[in-house]
Design a protein around this motif. Structure first.
Motif, PDB file in Angstrom:
ATOM      1  N   PRO A 133       0.832  -1.212   0.000  1.00 13.14           N
ATOM      2  CA  PRO A 133       0.000   0.000   0.000  1.00 13.14           C
ATOM      3  C   PRO A 133       0.866   1.262   0.000  1.00 13.14           C
ATOM      4  O   PRO A 133       1.790   1.375   0.807  1.00 13.14           O
ATOM      5  CB  PRO A 133      -0.788  -0.085   1.320  1.00 13.14           C
ATOM      6  CG  PRO A 133      -0.516  -1.453   1.883  1.00 13.14           C
ATOM      7  CD  PRO A 133       0.805  -1.867   1.315  1.00 13.14           C
ATOM      8  N   MET A 144       0.938   5.818  -1.156  1.00 13.04           N
ATOM      9  CA  MET A 144       0.217   7.000  -1.624  1.00 13.04           C
ATOM     10  C   MET A 144       0.863   7.529  -2.906  1.00 13.04           C
ATOM     11  O   MET A 144       0.574   8.650  -3.332  1.00 13.04           O
ATOM     12  CB  MET A 144       0.192   8.076  -0.536  1.00 13.04           C
ATOM     13  CG  MET A 144      -0.512   7.580   0.724  1.00 13.04           C
ATOM     14  SD  MET A 144      -1.217   8.885   1.724  1.00 13.04           S
ATOM     15  CE  MET A 144       0.242   9.799   2.164  1.00 13.04           C
ATOM     16  N   HIS A 169       9.432   6.334  -4.703  1.00 13.91           N
ATOM     17  CA  HIS A 169      10.885   6.487  -4.645  1.00 13.91           C
ATOM     18  C   HIS A 169      11.482   5.142  -4.244  1.00 13.91           C
ATOM     19  O   HIS A 169      10.747   4.153  -4.078  1.00 13.91           O
ATOM     20  CB  HIS A 169      11.252   7.599  -3.659  1.00 13.91           C
ATOM     21  CG  HIS A 169      10.578   7.466  -2.323  1.00 13.91           C
ATOM     22  ND1 HIS A 169      10.837   6.418  -1.468  1.00 13.91           N
ATOM     23  CD2 HIS A 169       9.616   8.218  -1.726  1.00 13.91           C
ATOM     24  CE1 HIS A 169      10.096   6.555  -0.388  1.00 13.91           C
ATOM     25  NE2 HIS A 169       9.324   7.631  -0.516  1.00 13.91           N
ATOM     26  N   HIS A 214       9.799   3.072  -1.423  1.00 11.62           N
ATOM     27  CA  HIS A 214       8.643   2.268  -1.845  1.00 11.62           C
ATOM     28  C   HIS A 214       9.120   1.030  -2.629  1.00 11.62           C
ATOM     29  O   HIS A 214       8.600  -0.074  -2.445  1.00 11.62           O
ATOM     30  CB  HIS A 214       7.731   3.072  -2.770  1.00 11.62           C
ATOM     31  CG  HIS A 214       7.101   4.284  -2.150  1.00 11.62           C
ATOM     32  ND1 HIS A 214       7.424   5.556  -2.529  1.00 11.62           N
ATOM     33  CD2 HIS A 214       6.147   4.406  -1.191  1.00 11.62           C
ATOM     34  CE1 HIS A 214       6.697   6.427  -1.837  1.00 11.62           C
ATOM     35  NE2 HIS A 214       5.918   5.755  -1.014  1.00 11.62           N
ATOM     36  N   PHE A 247       5.144  -3.127   4.682  1.00 14.43           N
ATOM     37  CA  PHE A 247       5.130  -1.778   5.260  1.00 14.43           C
ATOM     38  C   PHE A 247       6.549  -1.373   5.640  1.00 14.43           C
ATOM     39  O   PHE A 247       7.349  -2.212   6.077  1.00 14.43           O
ATOM     40  CB  PHE A 247       4.223  -1.724   6.502  1.00 14.43           C
ATOM     41  CG  PHE A 247       2.758  -1.821   6.167  1.00 14.43           C
ATOM     42  CD1 PHE A 247       1.979  -0.683   6.018  1.00 14.43           C
ATOM     43  CD2 PHE A 247       2.163  -3.056   5.976  1.00 14.43           C
ATOM     44  CE1 PHE A 247       0.621  -0.770   5.693  1.00 14.43           C
ATOM     45  CE2 PHE A 247       0.806  -3.156   5.650  1.00 14.43           C
ATOM     46  CZ  PHE A 247       0.042  -2.007   5.508  1.00 14.43           C
ATOM     47  N   GLY A 248       6.841  -0.083   5.509  1.00 17.61           N
ATOM     48  CA  GLY A 248       8.181   0.417   5.800  1.00 17.61           C
ATOM     49  C   GLY A 248       8.362   0.781   7.259  1.00 17.61           C
ATOM     50  O   GLY A 248       7.465   1.343   7.898  1.00 17.61           O
ATOM     51  N   ASP A 257       7.705   4.462   8.780  1.00 17.14           N
ATOM     52  CA  ASP A 257       6.513   4.853   9.541  1.00 17.14           C
ATOM     53  C   ASP A 257       6.328   3.834  10.664  1.00 17.14           C
ATOM     54  O   ASP A 257       5.421   3.004  10.643  1.00 17.14           O
ATOM     55  CB  ASP A 257       5.295   4.885   8.618  1.00 17.14           C
ATOM     56  CG  ASP A 257       5.465   5.889   7.494  1.00 17.14           C
ATOM     57  OD1 ASP A 257       5.045   7.032   7.658  1.00 17.14           O
ATOM     58  OD2 ASP A 257       6.058   5.538   6.453  1.00 17.14           O
ATOM     59  N   PRO A 298      13.129  -2.378   6.120  1.00 20.60           N
ATOM     60  CA  PRO A 298      13.961  -1.316   6.711  1.00 20.60           C
ATOM     61  C   PRO A 298      13.874   0.014   5.949  1.00 20.60           C
ATOM     62  O   PRO A 298      13.510   0.041   4.773  1.00 20.60           O
ATOM     63  CB  PRO A 298      15.388  -1.871   6.627  1.00 20.60           C
ATOM     64  CG  PRO A 298      15.242  -3.326   6.388  1.00 20.60           C
ATOM     65  CD  PRO A 298      13.920  -3.556   5.730  1.00 20.60           C
ATOM     66  N   VAL A 331      14.876   3.100   3.799  1.00 18.24           N
ATOM     67  CA  VAL A 331      15.830   3.412   2.730  1.00 18.24           C
ATOM     68  C   VAL A 331      16.157   4.902   2.821  1.00 18.24           C
ATOM     69  O   VAL A 331      15.249   5.735   2.924  1.00 18.24           O
ATOM     70  CB  VAL A 331      15.249   3.067   1.341  1.00 18.24           C
ATOM     71  CG1 VAL A 331      16.227   3.453   0.240  1.00 18.24           C
ATOM     72  CG2 VAL A 331      14.904   1.589   1.263  1.00 18.24           C
ATOM     73  N   MET A 336      14.220   8.596   2.742  1.00 20.04           N
ATOM     74  CA  MET A 336      13.447   8.931   1.538  1.00 20.04           C
ATOM     75  C   MET A 336      11.987   9.123   1.900  1.00 20.04           C
ATOM     76  O   MET A 336      11.435   8.394   2.720  1.00 20.04           O
ATOM     77  CB  MET A 336      13.590   7.832   0.504  1.00 20.04           C
ATOM     78  CG  MET A 336      14.960   7.805  -0.088  1.00 20.04           C
ATOM     79  SD  MET A 336      14.972   6.839  -1.585  1.00 20.04           S
ATOM     80  CE  MET A 336      16.707   6.975  -1.991  1.00 20.04           C
TER      81      MET A 336
HETATM   82  P1  AMP Z   1       3.592   6.375   1.692  1.00 23.69           P
HETATM   83  O1  AMP Z   1       3.420   6.384   0.200  1.00 23.69           O
HETATM   84  O2  AMP Z   1       4.454   7.477   2.193  1.00 23.69           O
HETATM   85  O3  AMP Z   1       2.278   6.221   2.418  1.00 23.69           O
HETATM   86  O4  AMP Z   1       4.419   5.067   2.032  1.00 23.69           O
HETATM   87  C1  AMP Z   1       3.991   3.790   1.615  1.00 23.69           C
HETATM   88  C2  AMP Z   1       4.806   2.741   2.292  1.00 23.69           C
HETATM   89  O5  AMP Z   1       6.181   2.926   1.938  1.00 23.69           O
HETATM   90  C3  AMP Z   1       4.738   2.791   3.811  1.00 23.69           C
HETATM   91  O6  AMP Z   1       4.687   1.476   4.322  1.00 23.69           O
HETATM   92  C4  AMP Z   1       6.017   3.478   4.187  1.00 23.69           C
HETATM   93  O7  AMP Z   1       6.499   3.132   5.471  1.00 23.69           O
HETATM   94  C5  AMP Z   1       6.957   2.965   3.120  1.00 23.69           C
HETATM   95  N1  AMP Z   1       8.090   3.882   2.959  1.00 23.69           N
HETATM   96  C6  AMP Z   1       8.039   5.205   2.669  1.00 23.69           C
HETATM   97  N2  AMP Z   1       9.281   5.738   2.664  1.00 23.69           N
HETATM   98  C7  AMP Z   1      10.132   4.730   2.972  1.00 23.69           C
HETATM   99  C8  AMP Z   1      11.543   4.627   3.142  1.00 23.69           C
HETATM  100  N3  AMP Z   1      12.345   5.682   2.988  1.00 23.69           N
HETATM  101  N4  AMP Z   1      12.077   3.434   3.458  1.00 23.69           N
HETATM  102  C9  AMP Z   1      11.262   2.351   3.628  1.00 23.69           C
HETATM  103  N5  AMP Z   1       9.935   2.373   3.482  1.00 23.69           N
HETATM  104  C10 AMP Z   1       9.368   3.544   3.161  1.00 23.69           C
END
Ligand code: AMP
Length: 282
Positions: free
Chosen positions: A28, A30, A34, A37, A147-148, A151, A175, A177, A185
């Motif tokens: 999932p 948004m 990068h 993701h 999931f990253g 967050d 982990p 990135v 990122m």
């Molecule tokens: P977002 O699009 O920001 O809602 O992020 C979508 C998913 O990507 C979430 O599970 C985030 O934790 C993960 N994510 C976003 N940035 C990073 C990153 N720099 N390293 C690892 N996971 C990430």
């Protein structure tokens, strides 16, 4: 890669894959993708037969006055990146399809885990997250969802929700990135001016300094937090939202730094709010 904008079609596709014995991964997001993701996508590709990535800027997880309208979007570029990663399906539903005017059902986690850190700064945020993630699970029917660790609080809340509501799937943690210079990122990094971008390095510097302090024997949470504060406050453009040092298993309060410790922070640069974190095992 197949593009699904329709919820029923996405759900039918997922059901068909399951019928054929294929395991499904869901990532999932948004969008405005990068390398962070893509790390989730790569892990999903490695572990499952079919990979679904969702791109949905979820309005109900944004508070009034937050950046829902301005949030960066580029579906064309995202699609090209996902094609390269051999993603099977991109799910990009419309807001009205996800939340018709009559929508009144929410999934909400309670307790300490949702009340501090981002839960305190962004009331209603996690209710929006758990609701949309539940919908995505029901639509895409994943065996594993990625999931990253970026967050960290969101990840812990989603894991708890999956456990407590018995969603039949596994959450995989990926982990953080970082850019070469250490900045985590984030799609929101594009908001930063060059000066803010330079100062934003202080998030990771403060986390690493705290880690170093702990490794050198410091156990007082107040002292570590104060040192982080001083380092961040030395940056003229930085405004601290929170610095939190908690038990990394459940976000409970710690008397001193022992066990698995989550050090997390949110700092604003102008209107841009950045988060980062690090886990230290003592
Ligand atoms: P977002 O699009 O920001 O809602 O992020 C979508 C998913 O990507 C979430 O599970 C985030 O934790 C993960 N994510 C976003 N940035 C990073 C990153 N720099 N390293 C690892 N996971 C990430």
């Amino acid at each position: 890669m197949q593009l699904f904008e329709n919820i029923t079609k996405m759900q039918e596709w997922a059901r068909e894959q399951k019928k054929q014995g294929q395991s499904i991964a869901l990532v999932p997001t948004m969008g405005y993708l990068h390398e962070g993701h893509l790390a989730l996508v790569k892990e999903a590709r490695r572990q499952c037969d079919k990979v679904v990535v969702s791109i949905f800027v979820n309005p109900i997880q944004f508070g009034a006055g937050e950046d829902f309208e301005q949030y960066p979007r580029d579906l064309e570029q995202d699609s090209a990146l996902l094609e390269k990663e051999r993603v099977d399906a991109l799910f990009s539903p419309g807001i009205r399809d996800m939340y018709p005017g009559s929508f009144q059902t929410f999934v909400e986690a309670y307790g300490e885990i949702t009340e501090k850190m981002c839960g305190a700064s962004r009331p209603g945020h996690f209710k929006g997250v758990t609701t949309v993630v539940s919908k995505l699970f029901n639509i895409c029917q994943p065996d594993r969802a990625y999931f990253g660790q970026k967050d960290a609080q969101q990840l812990m809340i989603v894991e708890k929700m999956v456990r407590e509501l018995n969603f039949p799937l596994e959450i995989i943690r990926v982990p953080i990135v970082r850019e070469k210079d250490g900045l985590a990122m984030s799609s929101r990094n594009v908001y930063l001016s060059p000066e803010e971008r330079a100062e934003a390095l202080v998030l990771y510097r403060a986390l690493k300094m705290a880690e170093e302090e702990i490794k050198n024997g410091e156990r007082e949470i107040g002292i570590i937090r104060q040192k982080m504060e001083e380092m961040i406050e030395a940056c003229p453009r930085a405004a601290i939202d929170y610095i939190a040092i908690n038990n990394a298993n459940d976000l409970s309060e710690l008397q001193t730094c022992t066990g698995k410790v989550l050090i997390a922070l949110a700092v604003k640069f102008g209107k841009t709010r950045l988060i980062d974190n690090l886990i230290v095992e003592v």
